[in-house]
Write a protein that holds these residues in place. Structure first.
Motif, PDB file in Angstrom:
ATOM      1  N   VAL A   4       0.840  -1.201   0.000  1.00  0.00           N
ATOM      2  CA  VAL A   4       0.000   0.000   0.000  1.00  0.00           C
ATOM      3  C   VAL A   4       0.872   1.246   0.000  1.00  0.00           C
ATOM      4  O   VAL A   4       1.838   1.339   0.758  1.00  0.00           O
ATOM      5  CB  VAL A   4      -0.927   0.034   1.238  1.00  0.00           C
ATOM      6  N   VAL A  57      -3.403   0.392  -3.614  1.00  0.00           N
ATOM      7  CA  VAL A  57      -3.041  -1.007  -3.397  1.00  0.00           C
ATOM      8  C   VAL A  57      -2.435  -1.561  -4.678  1.00  0.00           C
ATOM      9  O   VAL A  57      -3.056  -1.520  -5.743  1.00  0.00           O
ATOM     10  CB  VAL A  57      -4.270  -1.840  -2.988  1.00  0.00           C
ATOM     11  N   THR A 105      -8.539  -5.188  -2.326  1.00  0.00           N
ATOM     12  CA  THR A 105      -8.295  -3.772  -2.035  1.00  0.00           C
ATOM     13  C   THR A 105      -8.691  -3.437  -0.609  1.00  0.00           C
ATOM     14  O   THR A 105      -7.933  -2.794   0.135  1.00  0.00           O
ATOM     15  CB  THR A 105      -9.072  -2.884  -3.027  1.00  0.00           C
ATOM     16  N   VAL A 108      -6.266  -5.362   2.064  1.00  0.00           N
ATOM     17  CA  VAL A 108      -4.912  -4.820   2.161  1.00  0.00           C
ATOM     18  C   VAL A 108      -4.935  -3.384   2.700  1.00  0.00           C
ATOM     19  O   VAL A 108      -4.129  -3.026   3.563  1.00  0.00           O
ATOM     20  CB  VAL A 108      -4.219  -4.879   0.785  1.00  0.00           C
ATOM     21  N   ALA A 109      -5.869  -2.568   2.215  1.00  0.00           N
ATOM     22  CA  ALA A 109      -5.939  -1.176   2.666  1.00  0.00           C
ATOM     23  C   ALA A 109      -6.332  -1.079   4.139  1.00  0.00           C
ATOM     24  O   ALA A 109      -5.766  -0.284   4.893  1.00  0.00           O
ATOM     25  CB  ALA A 109      -6.928  -0.406   1.805  1.00  0.00           C
TER      26      ALA A 109
END
Length: 377
Positions: A4, A57, A105, A108-109
């Motif tokens: 990120v 991402v 997305t 991970v974010a």
């Protein structure tokens, strides 16, 4: 390796424009509000009072998704809080990650947010289209990274399903409703030559990007004469606090082919307007208004009647009449859709924990309808 990058400065934002445009085009049920142009314009106008950021991402060197956010200070009966949320600010009714991989997305974010230094008290992901788009990705991702959310309904919007065809749609309206519209139409036609001007440019890609400021200004003028213009904290087209923003957004929408402006005239005099955005056959009604001097002829209803009929003829897939004021929209709508909020309250903030308990108790003390009414009051 998935990683990120966090964009927090205006001068860094331009580097995202091309990849954002590509990912936007691959986003399920995307809207104009998720475009780079809308986000950049909001940052330009409101960046002094809010902290905009984008979580980018990537998988190796390929960007697979974007999570646009804004940090803002919000007040409540328990005091002020720093809230990290989506940047929609109730201009539209749905928002979410940008790109074809929303699960990755979000996961991970959100893990990045969970592991980073927190400058927020509350993480409040609002305007989530749970049933048609998100399908519980957001709460599942939040739980997986340790940000266990409180789930609540955020709002409800009236929609018209354009896939059914005009004749079927019209037949499902009540006879009283149809008769009232026909009478209003007849009254207005008796006053002069009535015309619906519908401006939906294809966009700069097709060489069709005239902003038609004459039409925009006509809508603003009607908005300034409507009852909404007299609200102290209103956001109609003519309000000074948002006029500059909406004017710049208008230009961006034209260039993207996302504008749908409707103006009803009688002998070339504007009497009602409906200002919408459109993307991939889905129309969103942003603002409407009419000249109060013509109230007895119901120009607003006649405009809506002709506009919706025209949308069926254009094969628009959906017409979103927008959240709020559902009682006045039920007669037009074929159904309603709900947006949700998923909220995590930082354990490091005592006031945030008090807010969490208040919200939790509210969900047990009040019905969904009561909660919606309390939030909009």
């Amino acid at each position: 390796m998935v990683h990120v990058a966090e964009i927090t400065r205006w001068d860094e934002l331009a580097s995202l424009q091309l990849v954002w445009r590509e990912l936007w085009g691959k986003t399920r049920r995307a809207s104009f509000f998720q475009s780079f142009e809308w986000f950049a314009t909001a940052w330009k106008h409101f960046g002094d009072t809010q902290s905009f950021r984008v979580l980018v991402v990537s998988d190796g060197n390929e960007v697979i998704g974007l999570l646009p956010l804004v940090l803002r200070r919000e007040s409540s009966r328990l005091g002020a809080f720093h809230v990290l949320t989506y940047p929609l600010d109730n201009w539209g009714d749905f928002f979410g990650p940008i790109g074809p991989h929303p699960t990755a997305t979000l996961l991970v974010a959100l893990r990045h947010l969970a592991e980073s230094r927190r400058d927020w008290d509350v993480l409040d992901l609002r305007w989530v289209d749970r049933d048609r788009c998100d399908q519980l990705r957001t709460p599942m991702a939040m739980k997986q990274v340790g940000l266990v959310p409180l789930a609540q309904i955020w709002d409800r919007s009236a929609v018209i399903d354009g896939r059914m065809g005009w004749e079927e749609y019209w037949a499902t309206r009540s006879s009283k409703f149809r008769n009232n519209l026909r009478r209003a139409e007849k009254r207005l036609l008796a006053r002069g030559r009535v015309e619906l001007v519908r401006y939906r440019p294809a966009g700069a890609t097709w060489g069709d990007d005239d902003p038609r400021w004459d039409l925009f200004d006509a809508c603003v003028n009607l908005a300034s004469r409507s009852w909404q213009a007299h609200q102290d904290h209103g956001t109609t087209l003519s309000h000074e606090s948002v006029y500059g923003f909406l004017r710049d957004v208008h230009e961006a929408a034209v260039k993207l082919g996302c504008l749908d402006l409707n103006l009803l005239t009688v002998d070339d005099q504007p009497v009602a307007f409906a200002y919408n955005y459109v993307y991939e056959g889905r129309v969103f009604g942003l603002r409407t208004g009419y000249d109060p001097d013509w109230a007895d002829a119901s120009p607003g209803n006649v405009l809506k009647f002709w506009m919706i009929r025209d949308s069926f003829e254009r094969k628009d897939e959906e017409f979103d009449l927008g959240p709020g004021s559902l009682a006045s929209k039920e007669a037009w709508a074929t159904g309603s859709v709900e947006s949700y909020r998923y909220t995590y309250f930082s354990p490091r903030s005592p006031r945030a924990q008090l807010l969490r308990w208040k919200r939790w108790w509210d969900t047990r003390l009040f019905s969904t309808e009561q909660l919606l009414a309390r939030r909009s009051a």
